[in-house]
Every structure is written in C-alpha cells, then in structure tokens.
Design a protein around this motif. Structure first.
Motif, PDB file in Angstrom:
ATOM      1  N   GLY A 260      26.297  -1.831  40.536  1.00  0.00           N
ATOM      2  CA  GLY A 260      25.731  -1.965  39.198  1.00  0.00           C
ATOM      3  C   GLY A 260      24.259  -1.603  39.242  1.00  0.00           C
ATOM      4  O   GLY A 260      23.800  -0.923  40.167  1.00  0.00           O
ATOM      5  N   LEU A 261      23.518  -2.070  38.250  1.00  0.00           N
ATOM      6  CA  LEU A 261      22.091  -1.759  38.220  1.00  0.00           C
ATOM      7  C   LEU A 261      21.368  -2.376  39.399  1.00  0.00           C
ATOM      8  O   LEU A 261      20.427  -1.808  39.932  1.00  0.00           O
ATOM      9  CB  LEU A 261      21.481  -2.286  36.924  1.00  0.00           C
ATOM     10  N   LEU A 262      21.786  -3.574  39.791  1.00  0.00           N
ATOM     11  CA  LEU A 262      21.166  -4.204  40.961  1.00  0.00           C
ATOM     12  C   LEU A 262      22.066  -3.920  42.161  1.00  0.00           C
ATOM     13  O   LEU A 262      22.885  -4.732  42.549  1.00  0.00           O
ATOM     14  CB  LEU A 262      21.014  -5.705  40.744  1.00  0.00           C
ATOM     15  N   GLN A 263      21.902  -2.726  42.730  1.00  0.00           N
ATOM     16  CA  GLN A 263      22.808  -2.349  43.819  1.00  0.00           C
ATOM     17  C   GLN A 263      22.636  -3.251  45.021  1.00  0.00           C
ATOM     18  O   GLN A 263      23.511  -3.356  45.869  1.00  0.00           O
ATOM     19  CB  GLN A 263      22.560  -0.911  44.284  1.00  0.00           C
ATOM     20  N   GLU A 264      21.454  -3.896  45.094  1.00  0.00           N
ATOM     21  CA  GLU A 264      21.186  -4.752  46.248  1.00  0.00           C
ATOM     22  C   GLU A 264      22.185  -5.898  46.335  1.00  0.00           C
ATOM     23  O   GLU A 264      22.348  -6.508  47.384  1.00  0.00           O
ATOM     24  CB  GLU A 264      19.769  -5.316  46.161  1.00  0.00           C
ATOM     25  N   PHE A 265      22.870  -6.165  45.232  1.00  0.00           N
ATOM     26  CA  PHE A 265      23.800  -7.285  45.216  1.00  0.00           C
ATOM     27  C   PHE A 265      25.108  -6.987  45.925  1.00  0.00           C
ATOM     28  O   PHE A 265      25.924  -7.880  46.105  1.00  0.00           O
ATOM     29  CB  PHE A 265      24.117  -7.671  43.771  1.00  0.00           C
ATOM     30  N   GLN A 266      25.315  -5.729  46.265  1.00  0.00           N
ATOM     31  CA  GLN A 266      26.600  -5.283  46.791  1.00  0.00           C
ATOM     32  C   GLN A 266      27.358  -6.339  47.613  1.00  0.00           C
ATOM     33  O   GLN A 266      28.514  -6.630  47.358  1.00  0.00           O
ATOM     34  CB  GLN A 266      26.372  -4.021  47.633  1.00  0.00           C
ATOM     35  N   ASN A 267      26.663  -6.952  48.592  1.00  0.00           N
ATOM     36  CA  ASN A 267      27.372  -7.883  49.479  1.00  0.00           C
ATOM     37  C   ASN A 267      27.495  -9.287  48.902  1.00  0.00           C
ATOM     38  O   ASN A 267      28.196 -10.113  49.467  1.00  0.00           O
ATOM     39  CB  ASN A 267      26.648  -7.975  50.828  1.00  0.00           C
TER      40      ASN A 267
END
Lengths: 596, 375
Positions: free
Chosen positions: A532-539
């Motif tokens: 999503g927009l906050l790709q850092e959240f992936q995990n």
C-alpha cells in the motif's frame, strides 16, 4: 438538579492502583512494540523531516492513548461528577512516566544482556534507535520527558473545550494524512505541473519540512474556526432535504462529481499510484461480494477466497495459451461468461452443504473448503489440468478493440476495475432494498422468525452465496488478466481474512463503509501481497489487521460507516434503555400538559 | 387426506436436500470403492480395477501399514490434546476459539526457547527426563497465561454479544499472536535440539516397529488426558465447570463464581495445548510462527468429530482424525488412481470435517451443550 458543582479532586488524591496498572500496561506495550521490530523497520519512513519517523510514531502514540484512557472518568447519569483538574493531568503524567521507564529498562537490558538468540530485535540497532545514537542517559531522559509530556497531553484532552479539541484533532490528523499521502501528492502535483507545491511541503529525502509542518498545523487548526460548522450544516441540509426531486438532483450531482474525479484522476497520476488504485478496486470488488454474504445475509464465509480462485483459474484456462490441458484461448469477454457460470456452480456447490449449519460451523467449514480448493490446485493430481504449484502463466491482457487492458499499463487496469466496481456497487445497492435483500437482513437478524414470516431461507442464503461468488470471481478474472499468471499461492486463506477485516472495519452491510474500508486499509496498508502507500508495513500488515479486527469488535462492531439498522442490532440494549427513558420523558410531558 | 399430506411432504424435499443426499451417497460410494480397491490390490495385485486405475501400484507391506497407523495415532493424540481446549471453551461459552491453535504454537515456541537454553547448559544431554519436565512445565505456563490473557482482553467484554462476534474477534487474536511471534522470533524455522539416542531409536513392540518418541508422545497424552478427566469429573472445580457449561445463570445462583470458572476453563484448555505443543516439538522437532494454524483447524475438526463439548469424544476424535489423515490417502485415494496422495493429507482432514458435519453434525459420540448453544 444541583446547581453547585463538586470541587475537583485534590492533586494527590489518586487511584494509585489504577494508575500503576495502566502505567505498566503502557510500558509493556511500548516494550512489545519495540521488540516486535516495528520501530526499527518503520524508521525508514520519515513523516516530518529530521523530527519524526513512522517508527518513532509507533512508540509515542502509546503514552498519549494511555494518558487519555487513565484520566477518563466514568460518567454517571444523574450524579454530579467532580470537575477534571490537575489530579487527572498528574495521573496521565505518571502513566507516561511509567511507559518511559519501560523503555529505559529495555535499553539497559539490551546493553547488559544478550537475548538475541530467541528475540530477533534485541540488538544494537534497536538500542541505537532508542538512544538516538547517543548515550543511554540521554535516551532515557528524552523518553521519560516524552512520556510525561504525551501522558499529560493525553489527559488534558478531556479538559479542553470542544473547539480546542477539534482544532487539535484537525491538526494532528491532517498532518498525519498529509505525511501518509506524500507519494500521492507528489505524483499528483507532478501530473498537474505543480511541482512547486510538493517541493514546498515535502523535504527532498521524504517527510514534511519543519516549517511547512508548523504552517499547515496552524492552518488546519484554524479551519474549524473559519468554517464554524458551516460544512456540517451544508451536509445535513443536503442529507435531510425533504423534496424528493431535490434529493434526486443532489445525488445525481454528487454521483457525477465522483465519477468525473475518478475518470479524470488517473491521467494525472503515475504508474505506481494507478496500480495501487487498481488493487484497491480489486479488493473493493471482493469486499462488496463478501459484504453481501457476511454483511447482509450474516453468513460468515471464511473460504471466500475460493471464488476468487475460481474466477482467476477459469480465466487462465480459457485465455492463456499455456494452459496445460484445455486451452481454447478465447477472448476475455467469452471467458467472463464461463467465469460467471463456474462461480455460480461453485457458489451452489459450496453453499448447499453448509447452508443448514450453525453460523460458526459454517465459518469453519467454508474455511475448510477454501483450503481444500487451494490444496487441490496445488496438488500433483490436478497438475496436468491446472499446472500445480507453477500455476498458469502467460495470460493475455483484455483486448477491447481500440484499447487493451494489460498489467503493464495500470491506468487501463484501473478503468477496467472501476467498471466492475461500479457494476458491483449498483448491484449491491439495488439488491439491498429489494425483496431478496430484505430477506437476507431478516435472516441475519433472526433465522427462525424469518422462516416463519414466509421467507425461503435456504434459497435466499444460496442466492447470497452465488451473488457473492460471482462478484469475487470477477475480481479473480481481472486479477488474472492484470498479473498475467495465476498461482495457488495467490489464493491463500489470508485473502479471505483481509477482506473480512475490510468489511468489518468499513461496516458490515454498508456499501459506503466497504468503500471507505478498502480505500483506507488496502490503500494505506496494502493487500496480502500488494503493497500500500506505507510499503514499510509489508511484514507487519497482518499484525495490524489482527489488532484492528479485535479492536473494532470490542469498541465499534458496527464499523466506521455503519448502517443504522446494524447499529441498532448491535446496541440493542442501549437503544431499549434510551427508548425507555424517552418514554419516561414523554409521560412527564403529558403530565405537565394535563396539569396545564 | 393422507394423499394430500404425502404430496405436501414430497414437495418439502427441496433441491438442496436432494443434492446433499447425492453428495452423501457419492462420498460413501467413493470411500467404499476406495477401500475395496485397496483390499483387492493387496490380495490380488493384477486385478482389472487396479490395472485400470493404478497400474504401477505396489501396495502396502504390513510394516508400512502398521507404521502409518502408529504415526497416525501419535499425531492424533496430539490433535486430541489441542481439541480439548476447543471443546471445553465451546462447551462453556458456545463459540469457536479460533486463536486456540496459536496458544498451542506459543507452547511449542516457548518449549523451543527453553530446550535451546537447556541444550546450551548441557542439561538436555545429561538429564533428559528432567529437562523434559522443565520444558513441559514452561510450555504449560506460557500457554495457560496466553489463553487467560486473551480471554480477559478479547472475549470477556463480548460475553453477551451474538455468537459470530467472538468468533471474528478470535480470528483477529489468532492473526495478532501469529504475527507477533513472527516479529519477535523471525520467520525462520526453529529446530528443537536432537533427542537422545535411547529415546528416538526404533523399538519393536508386539511386532510393531515404533520410534520411542511416538511412544513417549502417546504416554504423555494419555497421562494428561487422565489428569484432565480427574479434574473435570472428580473435583469441585470440575463440577463447577460442568455446571457453568450447562447453564451459566443457574450456576451463578448456586454460588459458583462463573467468571473464575471460565478463566479456569481457558487456563486448562491452554495447559493442554501447551502439552500438545511440546509433543509437536518432540515429534517434528521444528516450529515456526505458522505452526499453530493447521493443527488448530484440524484439532477443531477432531473436536467436532468427537462431538463438541464432549471431552472423551475430543480425544477419540483426535485419534480418529490423525489415523484418517495418515491412512486415507494411501488406502482410499491411491487405489482410486490419484497421484501424489501425500500432498492431500490436509485436504483429507478438511474433507473429514465436511463429511462429519454432513452425515452427523453432532459428532460420533454426541455433543454436550447447553440448550441455548444447541440452537
């Protein structure tokens, strides 16, 4: 009623047990968040230049919230409550302080003991992050001060006047939204040739610049002062207009506005954001289907992904030249007809056995069906037909005469998905008020009563399954054409759960709610495999989805944008109580009238 | 008159019912044909059916068959232990605690951490029995605490809400715990230390070759089951639990602390899951954050198979499911000519769930639920 109010509590007249309880919970949550690795992973995303990253934000919201919670007073009806005062601020401060102490203990622990073996994030990286690459003493001081400050701030929220609270909320949420939407605004301003705008707001290396933070915060805080509730008035006027013709005109205007925005917007957006919007649309399509099954008919289908898979695989088999067994290589339009037939069959096949079961058994059995279908797609048995774990690749795009919808061109995919979504929204909207829609709602509320009222519950439930299945299969078909390949891996149980979270957070049974839910959740956090927009959240996506699901069920089971009926169902007792109290009032009025 | 009634009843058989009957007949036929084909293949390998469906079948030797049964039994004992938690919670509160599989995973995880530490300290080799007790104790403690905390935070506020709401909540709890474990311990698969030679070597008991670990697993499961049976059937607490399962309101009128009893139920279920977690660790010697998901659903299946709310049934259901998923692929599917049957183990477990709910929704041994939960 008494006119005198009780004096506020004395400063040290505290419920120490409560404060220390919430304080230690605050400390534990902060330590947990650090050890799960959220701050370290999210630290890459900067929200405000050189001041705040998403990682730090994830630590500091804790004392604020707990400061707010600890100083909340139980409002008793008919009893004069003591005025909130300095004592509440102190309890907030202590809570924050204890939270900060938790972080201090964590820092000392990391420095002195080595627990890296089981705990992945017990490492110097976390220590550096917590100490701001300085000494532990410095870090401790900062965290204690931050904890106390935010605890007091959280506690003081109760004591602000409504207007000030509104201003603060506008500023904080506005800034957060602006920071999250950085990519979108960057993209948009590039498309509109307004690069200066994004350059002004955002720093080069990401995040809002400090000066614009202050300016924007002031502007946002001033907003409620400037509008003075005029917007709210306009909205309520728009909603409550009595004239049906006017109402119709209003909704046509609104619809046209939204349509124009969505039709024009993609031309000003880059590939990544268009891709993201296409993903949101795909999940919206799924969520609208699940909304019919779960939201309207009340059947908790946890194997919903099966229909998604049926759509994807049918399209793959019928259009791809690489399909191992049967490959007619038809046009997408023809395969879509087959998809509808297959999805209907799948809906009937899965629906029929489970329809008579109790609600919770139905959930687990549909979950089982979802897994069975995935395992079959994965197995050697069906490998000669469906490709096993290698899946089916080389699915062509959708050929629409002058245009072609391909995954490489996200804009075209977006329009395709948009068309399907509009169809799905229209269908759900029409179904909702129709005879079958009302039958579904009746079944959801009480099955036996519905049956007694002459509703054919079996057929209605099957209908819900089939409609949901067809909508999900459309999503699967478009996904197959977009990605160009289907694998069993794309159809894990996770997809069902994420769609369920979307429907529940948005509001079960509410079309607007589902739209908001998918836009916010899939857009910001992302789908099972789509960032999503906050790709850092992936995990950490699933961690947050899980927590969100629990939170919503505990605090707001009707969702963010609830339907009136669902709210009444879930808060029946409160409504009954209100009705009772209301009755009381009217009786009193009657008495008063009689006396006059 | 009777003609009219007959006509009416004839009409009442809807398409769905016909379809269900068709599925029942179809599945029963498939199972019977599969078993018959298996027997034929064992007795007369060149029979025409085998030649047609499964020409290069070699059949099973007696030892292989016994091996399948033994591994099915030991896994089934483990499923049974987890199933107890589902069954007890369903009996008392009437909802599926989806997060119970994660409670099991937490037990396995804590057992891994402790055994790793014990291994480093050298105790694992020098005194295996003592370290086994230590890891079982730790796993029981962590699993119990996890179960009780989830009850307190997530389920207690929802006690009077519609049935699906706590179920949805427990799905959220399950994903939260799973991914918290992923964040805390990382995605790699963690290995339990090697078991001592004297335990893991093959032994021959009554002509059955069986690994010592599997015997240990079955013994531990049997002992825990006996302990639980004693607790539920012979103690004051157990009586309170049964009373609360029967009717919460009346139980509280009888002076039973309902909240406390529910907490104890969750705790005991968690403890059993902790024991099950250690058994998993000993059997498969590896754990990841996803370990709890499939065994959790399978254990729920076991609870349904045995009749939910029925504790002996849960254990028996576990053993039944474990044996079914280890035997059925070889005995029913392979003779029918399905390739790669070992991949379909999990699918078999889910099919058992669907079949039991189609044929006998109250389970093989009957459910024990209060009146309101049965509705």
């Amino acid at each position: 009623m008494m006119s005198t109010s009780l004096p506020s509590r004395k400063l040290f007249d505290q419920d120490w047990k409560r404060v220390s309880f919430w304080g230690s919970i605050c400390a534990l949550s902060q330590v947990f968040i650090c050890l799960v690795g959220l701050p370290a992973e999210l630290n890459r995303r900067i929200l405000i230049e050189s001041t705040l990253s998403l990682g730090y934000l994830f630590i500091i919201w804790v004392p604020l919230v707990f400061g707010y919670v600890v100083s909340k007073m139980v409002e008793l009806e008919g009893v004069e409550n003591p005025k909130p005062g300095a004592a509440e601020l102190l309890s907030g401060a202590i809570t924050g302080l204890l939270g900060g102490l938790g972080l201090v203990v964590l820092m000392l622990g990391i420095d002195n003991f080595d627990l890296r073996d089981p705990l992945l994030n017990w490492n110097p990286k976390l220590l550096r992050l917590l100490t701001f690459e300085n000494s532990i003493g410095f870090g401790s001081m900062i965290w204690l001060l931050v904890g106390v400050g935010l605890g007091v701030f959280g506690a003081s929220l109760h004591q602000m006047t409504t207007r000030i609270r509104k201003m603060v909320a506008y500023a904080i949420f506005g800034l957060f939204t602006l920071a999250v939407l950085e990519d979108v605004i960057d993209d948009l301003s590039e498309g509109l040739r307004l690069e200066w705008l994004s350059d002004m707001i955002y720093a080069k290396r990401g995040g809002i610049t400090v000066t614009s933070t202050i300016v924007i915060a002031v502007v946002l805080a001033a907003l409620p002062l400037l509008t003075r509730g005029k917007v709210k008035e306009a909205v309520s006027r728009y909603r409550s207009s009595d004239n049906p013709a006017e109402q119709q005109r209003n909704s046509i205007v609104l619809f046209a506005l939204v349509a124009v925005v969505f039709l024009v917007l993609p031309w000003f957006l880059g590939g990544i954001i268009n891709e993201l919007l296409a993903n949101v649309g795909l999940f919206l399509l799924l969520a609208l289907g699940l909304n019919i099954v779960v939201g309207l008919a009340g059947l908790l289908d946890l194997g919903y992904v099966a229909f998604f898979a049926v759509g994807g695989y049918t399209t793959a088999v019928f259009t791809s030249p690489n399909s191992p067994w049967f490959s007619p290589e038809t046009h997408f339009g023809i395969s879509l007809l087959v998809v509808v037939v297959m999805a209907t069959l799948a809906g009937l096949l899965i629906g029929a056995p489970v329809i008579r079961m109790r609600g919770d058994y139905l959930a687990i059995v549909t979950l089982g069906f979802g897994e069975i279908i995935r395992l079959l797609f994965l197995s050697d048995w069906l490998k000669p037909y469906l490709g096993g774990s290698q899946g089916i690749t080389n699915i062509p795009g959708i050929d629409l005469g002058p245009w072609e919808v391909r995954g490489a061109d996200p804009r075209s995919v977006f329009y395709m998905v948009l068309a399907f979504c509009v169809l799905a929204i229209y269908v759900s909207w029409r179904l909702q008020g129709s005879r079958i829609g009302r039958a579904w709602m009746a079944i959801r509320e009480d099955e036996s009563v519905a049956e007694v009222m002459g509703i054919n519950t079996v057929n209605s439930k099957l209908m819900a399954f089939v409609v949901g299945a067809v909508l999900a299969s459309f999503s699967g078909a478009v996904l197959a054409a977009k990605v160009g390949s289907v694998f069993p891996k794309s159809f894990e149980i996770l997809v069902s759960i994420i769609i369920l979270v979307v429907v529940i957070v948005g509001g079960m049974g509410s079309i607007t709610g589902v739209m908001v839910g998918s836009l916010v959740l899939i857009g910001i956090l992302g789908g099972p495999r789509q960032p999503g927009l906050l790709q850092e959240f992936q995990n950490y996506k699933l961690l947050i989805y899980g927590a969100l699901l629990v939170f919503m069920m505990l605090k707001r089971p009707e969702g963010l944008v609830p339907t009136a009926r669902r709210t009444r169902e879930l808060h029946q007792e409160e409504y009954l109580q209100d009705a009772w109290l209301g009755d009381d009032d009217s009786e009193q009025q009657e008495e008063a009238g009689e006396r006059l | 008159m009777s003609e009219i009634l007959k006509k009416k009843f004839k009409k009442r058989v809807s398409g769905v019912d016909r379809f269900l009957t068709f599925i029942r007949v179809l599945m029963a036929t498939l199972i019977v044909v599969g078993v018959l084909a298996f027997i034929a293949q064992q007795v007369w390998p060149e029979n025409p059916f085998t030649e047609w469906r499964n020409p290069d079948a070699r059949g099973l030797t007696g030892d292989q068959f016994k091996g399948l049964i033994v591994s099915g039994l030991s896994q089934g004992a483990m499923y049974g232990l987890i199933a107890l938690g589902y069954s007890m919670v369903y009996g008392v509160l009437g909802f599926i605690n989806f997060a119970h599989g994660e409670v099991f995973m937490v037990g396995t995880m804590s057992g891994w951490i402790t055994s790793e530490k014990l291994h480093d300290a050298g105790l694992w080799e020098s005194n295996f029995i003592l370290s086994l007790f230590v890891i079982i104790f730790v796993a029981i403690a962590t699993s119990t605490v996890t179960a009780v905390i989830t009850e307190r935070i997530a389920y207690r506020p929802l006690r009077n809400s519609p049935r699906l709401i706590p179920l949805i909540t427990s799905i959220g709890v399950s994903f939260f715990i799973q991914n918290a474990a992923l964040g805390l311990f990382g995605p790699t698969s963690k290995g339990y230390p090697r078991l001592p030679e004297w335990l893991s070597k093959q032994r021959s008991i009554l002509t059955v070759e069986i690994a010592g670990t599997k015997i240990l697993v079955m013994v531990v499961a049997a002992v825990s089951m006996a302990g639980l049976w004693y607790l539920v059937e012979r103690t004051q607490t157990g009586r309170a639990m049964r009373a609360v399962a029967e009717d919460k309101e009346i139980a509280s009128l009888m002076g039973i602390n309902v909240n406390r009893t529910i907490v104890i139920t969750f705790g005991v279920g968690g403890a059993m899951a902790g024991v099950g977690g250690i058994l998993w660790g000993l059997l498969f010697r590896s754990v990841t954050h996803m370990t709890g998901f499939l065994p959790g659903i399978k254990a729920f299946t076991a609870a349904v198979v045995g009749g939910i709310g029925n504790m002996g049934g849960a254990m028996a259901g576990g053993v039944f499911l474990g044996s079914a998923e280890s035997i059925a692929p070889m005995v029913i599917l392979e003779p029918l000519g399905v390739p790669g049957v070992s991949q379909l183990k999990d699918a078999v477990a889910f099919t058992v769930l669907v079949l039991v709910l189609l044929f006998k929704p109250s389970g093989l041994f009957g459910e024990r639920l209060s009146q309101e939960d049965r509705a």
